[in-house]
Design a protein around this motif. Sequence first.
Motif, short mmCIF file in Angstrom:
data_model
loop_
_atom_site.label_atom_id
_atom_site.label_comp_id
_atom_site.label_asym_id
_atom_site.label_seq_id
_atom_site.Cartn_x
_atom_site.Cartn_y
_atom_site.Cartn_z
N LYS A 1 0.79 -1.24 0.23
CA LYS A 1 -0.09 0.05 -0.07
C LYS A 1 0.81 1.30 0.02
N ARG A 2 1.92 1.15 0.64
CA ARG A 2 2.88 2.28 0.67
C ARG A 2 4.46 2.14 0.29
N VAL A 3 4.82 2.19 -0.76
CA VAL A 3 6.17 1.86 -1.42
C VAL A 3 6.99 3.25 -1.55
N VAL A 4 8.34 2.91 -1.13
CA VAL A 4 9.35 4.02 -1.28
C VAL A 4 10.29 3.42 -2.29
N VAL A 5 10.53 4.13 -3.40
CA VAL A 5 11.39 3.87 -4.51
C VAL A 5 12.67 4.67 -4.36
N ILE B 1 10.14 -1.34 0.43
CA ILE B 1 11.24 -0.33 -0.10
C ILE B 1 11.84 -1.24 -1.30
N ILE B 2 11.81 -0.28 -2.49
CA ILE B 2 12.74 -0.87 -3.39
C ILE B 2 13.62 0.07 -4.08
N GLY B 3 14.85 -0.66 -4.41
CA GLY B 3 16.15 0.63 -4.56
C GLY B 3 17.23 -0.41 -5.45
N LEU B 4 18.35 0.19 -5.47
CA LEU B 4 19.46 -0.34 -6.14
C LEU B 4 20.32 -0.98 -5.23
N ASN B 5 21.09 -2.09 -5.69
CA ASN B 5 22.05 -2.71 -4.99
C ASN B 5 23.31 -1.62 -4.57
N GLY B 6 23.95 -1.86 -3.57
CA GLY B 6 25.12 -1.09 -3.25
C GLY B 6 24.74 0.22 -2.60
N ILE B 7 23.42 0.55 -2.37
CA ILE B 7 23.26 1.84 -1.64
C ILE B 7 23.66 1.69 -0.21
N GLU B 8 24.14 2.80 0.40
CA GLU B 8 24.21 3.13 1.81
C GLU B 8 22.98 2.72 2.63
N ASN B 9 23.30 2.27 3.58
CA ASN B 9 22.22 1.96 4.69
C ASN B 9 21.03 0.82 4.33
N ALA B 10 21.54 0.00 3.64
CA ALA B 10 20.50 -1.15 2.95
C ALA B 10 20.31 -1.79 4.28
#
Length: 305
Positions: free
Chosen positions: A55-59, A113-122
């Motif tokens: 319902k609530r996605v952070v990209v 939460i959806i993002g890219l590999n290698g990001i800080e604070n994963a």
Amino acid sequence: MKKWLLPMFMMVVLVLAACGNKEEKTDEGSKDKASADTITYQSEAGPVEVPANPKRVVVLSSFVGHLLQLDVNVVGIDSWAADNPNFKDDIKDAVVVENTDIEKIIELEPDLIIGLNGIENADKLGEIAPTVLFTYGKVDYLQQFIEIGKVVNKEKEATDWVKDFKERAAETGTKIKEKIGEDATVTVAEMFNKQMYVYGDNWGRGTEILYQEMGLKMPEKVKQDALKPGYFAISTEVLNEYAGDYVIFSTFKGEDSAIKNAPWFKDLEAVKNGHLFEVSGNEFYFNDPKTLDYQLDFFEKKFLQ
């Protein structure tokens, strides 16, 4: 035990057994409900349990358009998505965040939460909500959409769109080649922060459609320098060496007027022949479904007008 106590004792046993069965069924029902509320996505880092209906996605990456195409509510976006006019109506209530904005992301109460590999604070993001990270380019751009479809439990919708898009792009490509010729070349170039770039076949900006889906030809010099890395920085003075018969040229806010008056721009053969098509970098930047539809419509109008 007295005979008159036996029926009472048996009644108590039956009542306790019935209560036990009821509790067991209730427990089983709650387990079924829990499993129905979540699914498991096999991410690059291993299985991740995610909401079956987020319902609530952070990209935190370039995947905002993928979620919007699937009618998934996005509450957190990156600054690039925020500047994309094609997303404007769908993200008016979304908040711009970065992977370092931990407190801000917590306040958004995301369930995914959806993002890219290698990001800080994963690791910290994973404590806030189920987090799925992708490596850009690990799968092709259309399979990427299908993977995101799997994450949000809409694989069929994503797969159906991909099939339809490929058919539409191929059909348009056939018409374009019939008009401009099978051997005509197309260059995708961009001016960003006063630096000129040319692009290969998998770096957004319409490259996937032109080269992969339509099968249009890339100039040899672009192929030599930009195909493998995805992009290649050049000086403005040598753009003519990389420019094909047609040029898709993108600029960002505030840069276009100065470019049009530059001698190197006026000297381009594509400009002289009316074969340079200017686009907004903010609108053309991505390769998500919403942007791909926009790009395909643009190419159809410009090449076939």
